[in-house]
Write an enzyme that holds these catalytic residues in place. Structure first.
Site, PDB file in Angstrom:
ATOM      1  N   LYS A  48     -81.864  19.733  20.439  1.00 37.37           N
ATOM      2  CA  LYS A  48     -83.312  19.488  20.492  1.00 37.37           C
ATOM      3  C   LYS A  48     -83.752  18.772  19.218  1.00 37.37           C
ATOM      4  O   LYS A  48     -82.980  18.644  18.268  1.00 37.37           O
ATOM      5  CB  LYS A  48     -84.053  20.804  20.695  1.00 37.37           C
ATOM      6  CG  LYS A  48     -83.808  21.844  19.636  1.00 37.37           C
ATOM      7  CD  LYS A  48     -84.400  23.188  20.066  1.00 37.37           C
ATOM      8  CE  LYS A  48     -84.150  24.210  18.970  1.00 37.37           C
ATOM      9  NZ  LYS A  48     -85.171  25.192  18.829  1.00 37.37           N
ATOM     10  N   ARG A 144     -90.875  35.793  20.657  1.00 32.25           N
ATOM     11  CA  ARG A 144     -91.569  34.594  21.121  1.00 32.25           C
ATOM     12  C   ARG A 144     -91.413  34.529  22.633  1.00 32.25           C
ATOM     13  O   ARG A 144     -92.142  35.160  23.371  1.00 32.25           O
ATOM     14  CB  ARG A 144     -91.038  33.279  20.526  1.00 32.25           C
ATOM     15  CG  ARG A 144     -90.292  33.340  19.226  1.00 32.25           C
ATOM     16  CD  ARG A 144     -89.871  31.956  18.768  1.00 32.25           C
ATOM     17  NE  ARG A 144     -88.614  31.544  19.373  1.00 32.25           N
ATOM     18  CZ  ARG A 144     -87.807  30.645  18.858  1.00 32.25           C
ATOM     19  NH1 ARG A 144     -88.137  29.993  17.747  1.00 32.25           N
ATOM     20  NH2 ARG A 144     -86.678  30.333  19.441  1.00 32.25           N
ATOM     21  N   TYR A 271     -98.544   7.169  -7.863  1.00 29.14           N
ATOM     22  CA  TYR A 271     -99.854   7.824  -7.728  1.00 29.14           C
ATOM     23  C   TYR A 271     -99.977   8.994  -8.703  1.00 29.14           C
ATOM     24  O   TYR A 271     -99.041   9.793  -8.862  1.00 29.14           O
ATOM     25  CB  TYR A 271    -100.022   8.380  -6.317  1.00 29.14           C
ATOM     26  CG  TYR A 271    -100.233   7.344  -5.243  1.00 29.14           C
ATOM     27  CD1 TYR A 271    -101.349   6.508  -5.254  1.00 29.14           C
ATOM     28  CD2 TYR A 271     -99.330   7.215  -4.197  1.00 29.14           C
ATOM     29  CE1 TYR A 271    -101.543   5.578  -4.258  1.00 29.14           C
ATOM     30  CE2 TYR A 271     -99.519   6.291  -3.194  1.00 29.14           C
ATOM     31  CZ  TYR A 271    -100.633   5.464  -3.228  1.00 29.14           C
ATOM     32  OH  TYR A 271    -100.825   4.546  -2.234  1.00 29.14           O
ATOM     33  N   MET A 319     -96.116   7.031   0.937  1.00 34.11           N
ATOM     34  CA  MET A 319     -95.860   7.038   2.378  1.00 34.11           C
ATOM     35  C   MET A 319     -94.542   6.334   2.720  1.00 34.11           C
ATOM     36  O   MET A 319     -93.738   6.823   3.512  1.00 34.11           O
ATOM     37  CB  MET A 319     -97.027   6.359   3.114  1.00 34.11           C
ATOM     38  CG  MET A 319     -96.899   6.449   4.618  1.00 34.11           C
ATOM     39  SD  MET A 319     -98.224   5.619   5.492  1.00 34.11           S
ATOM     40  CE  MET A 319     -99.615   6.635   5.098  1.00 34.11           C
TER      41      MET A 319
HETATM   42  C1  LIG Z   1     -83.267  29.396  21.841  1.00 33.94           C
HETATM   43  C2  LIG Z   1     -82.422  28.780  20.779  1.00 33.94           C
HETATM   44  N1  LIG Z   1     -81.097  28.870  20.876  1.00 33.94           N
HETATM   45  C3  LIG Z   1     -80.276  28.327  19.956  1.00 33.94           C
HETATM   46  C4  LIG Z   1     -80.784  27.642  18.859  1.00 33.94           C
HETATM   47  C5  LIG Z   1     -79.851  27.067  17.834  1.00 33.94           C
HETATM   48  O1  LIG Z   1     -80.010  27.716  16.601  1.00 33.94           O
HETATM   49  P1  LIG Z   1     -79.160  27.267  15.335  1.00 33.94           P
HETATM   50  O2  LIG Z   1     -79.553  25.868  15.024  1.00 33.94           O
HETATM   51  O3  LIG Z   1     -79.572  28.218  14.273  1.00 33.94           O
HETATM   52  O4  LIG Z   1     -77.731  27.381  15.708  1.00 33.94           O
HETATM   53  C6  LIG Z   1     -82.166  27.535  18.720  1.00 33.94           C
HETATM   54  C7  LIG Z   1     -82.715  26.826  17.561  1.00 33.94           C
HETATM   55  O5  LIG Z   1     -83.780  26.976  17.079  1.00 33.94           O
HETATM   56  C8  LIG Z   1     -83.009  28.105  19.701  1.00 33.94           C
HETATM   57  O6  LIG Z   1     -84.345  28.037  19.614  1.00 33.94           O
END
Ligand SMILES: Cc1ncc(COP(=O)(O)O)c(C=O)c1O
Length: 379
Positions: A48, A144, A271, A319
């Site tokens: 992700k 969560r 700056y 920036m």
């Molecule tokens: C649901 C979930 N699983 C796995 C992971 C992977 O975690 P990590 O990067 O600490 O291995 C994350 C990362 O935030 C997550 O939100």
């Protein structure tokens, strides 16, 4: 990484001379190390946030070629990006989906985490026409997403209807990095109780996964069939076990010097004039700033690498630019590459060290690398 990647970037003369160098071979080797640490369990590689800033599609392709079980993303959009990039392996959307999005997930063959009780009836209505593989998320203590153990009983009838599509049960550790394993063990016990309750209702998801990177590295996997590492794939680790395993950081951030000028003692830079030259020196300006994700509070605190040495970032980060101070006798010219984030974990400008300096975690710095930065991938 070898030195050849530090050659000047071939680019339009007006192009921005800032690039992230991503060594995909290292990502793949890290996958092998994680698999070994996880006793061969199948891996959902978490890619992700643009693969933690490393580039989701190239990283995903490399992991797919290395035979990973599947990839995990946060949102529908991230899953679609991987599919459009030609990735065919299973993709799991960790953040869940509203029922209206299920047809799109079905059309693209995305698996989805069920993150709460509210949409179960809608899911059961939609899935016969738009089948989607599901992973039931249980809130064992992260607080969560996920069904709470107290919600499970009343949800069982819906879950029984959904069970033909239910591939997995999952949860997420809140304290996998904590030397005190008490809370992690408590989460595990809650997970096991939930699975037993599901089993009594005839629901037996084939996959179970509770473990992120730190859980893999610290042996918190118990009866899990799969693991879900993210950070460790990129060679970044929060726990000492990561270094012991030989994880290799896969990313370097490199900027070419845009301008060099010699300044006298007393000259100020940037700056707010927060840096005053204590003696005559050279100021190199690099085209990297907070709009690229280089944190503004690294001004006057970070180092950069140049010709096997480190030099301080001076003045405020702006920036699009930052400034580096070098002694007058260092030969430096426009076009020379400087390393802002080093792949050497013990360098003062490694992501881990810079994160420590800022009181944050390497995740935040890596994920913040803006998409406008050119990424170059090495096999
Ligand atoms: C649901 C979930 N699983 C796995 C992971 C992977 O975690 P990590 O990067 O600490 O291995 C994350 C990362 O935030 C997550 O939100």
């Amino acid at each position: 990484m070898n030195e050849q990647h530090l050659e000047p970037l071939r680019r339009h003369p007006e192009g921005r001379a800032l690039r992230a160098e991503v060594d995909l071979g290292r990502v793949v080797r890290n996958l092998g190390r994680i698999r070994a640490a996880a006793d061969g369990r199948s891996v959902w590689g978490v890619v992700k946030a643009n693969a933690y800033g490393h580039g989701a599609v190239p990283v995903g392709r490399a992991l797919e070629e290395a035979g990973i079980h599947g990839l995990a993303v946060s949102s529908l959009e991230e899953g679609l990006e991987l599919r459009r990039g030609g990735i065919e392996c299973p993709i799991l959307v960790l953040g869940g989906l509203r029922p209206e999005a299920l047809p799109a997930a079905s059309a693209e063959g995305l698996s989805v985490a069920v993150v709460g009780p509210e949409h179960l009836a809608d899911y059961a209505r939609i899935l016969p026409d738009h089948p989607v593989r599901l992973h039931l998320k249980l809130d064992t203590g992260m607080g969560r997403f996920g069904l709470l153990p107290s919600e499970l009983g009343e949800c069982l009838p819906h879950l029984q209807r959904l069970s033909p599509w239910l591939d997995g049960a999952m949860a997420h550790f809140a304290t996998a990095d904590d030397p005190d394993r008490g809370f992690a063990h408590r989460q595990r016990r809650v997970f096991d109780l939930c699975l037993a309750q599901l089993s009594d209702a005839g629901i037996e998801p084939a996959q179970r996964h509770h473990g992120n990177s730190d859980a893999c590295l610290r042996g918190l996997l118990d009866q899990d069939t799969h693991v879900r590492p993210g950070l460790a794939l990129f060679g970044l680790a929060m726990v000492p076990e990561g270094r012991a395993l030989g994880l290799e950081p896969a990313l370097e951030l490199v900027a070419e010097v845009a301008r060099v000028k010699a300044v006298p003692a007393g000259a100020t830079v940037g700056y707010g004039r927060t840096f005053v030259a204590p003696h005559p020196l050279q100021i190199a300006t690099l085209a990297c700033g907070y709009a690229d994700g280089y944190r503004r509070d690294l001004g006057n605190r970070a180092m950069v690498g140049f010709q096997e040495r480190s030099f301080p970032v001076v003045g405020r980060i702006s920036m699009d630019y930052l400034t580096v101070a070098l002694p007058l006798d260092v030969a430096v010219a426009p076009g020379d590459p400087m390393v802002l984030y080093s792949a050497d974990p013990v360098a003062p400008h490694s992501l881990e060290r810079l994160a420590q300096t800022l009181g944050t975690i390497p995740y935040e710095l890596a994920c913040a690398l803006h998409r406008r930065i050119v990424r170059r991938f090495f096999p």
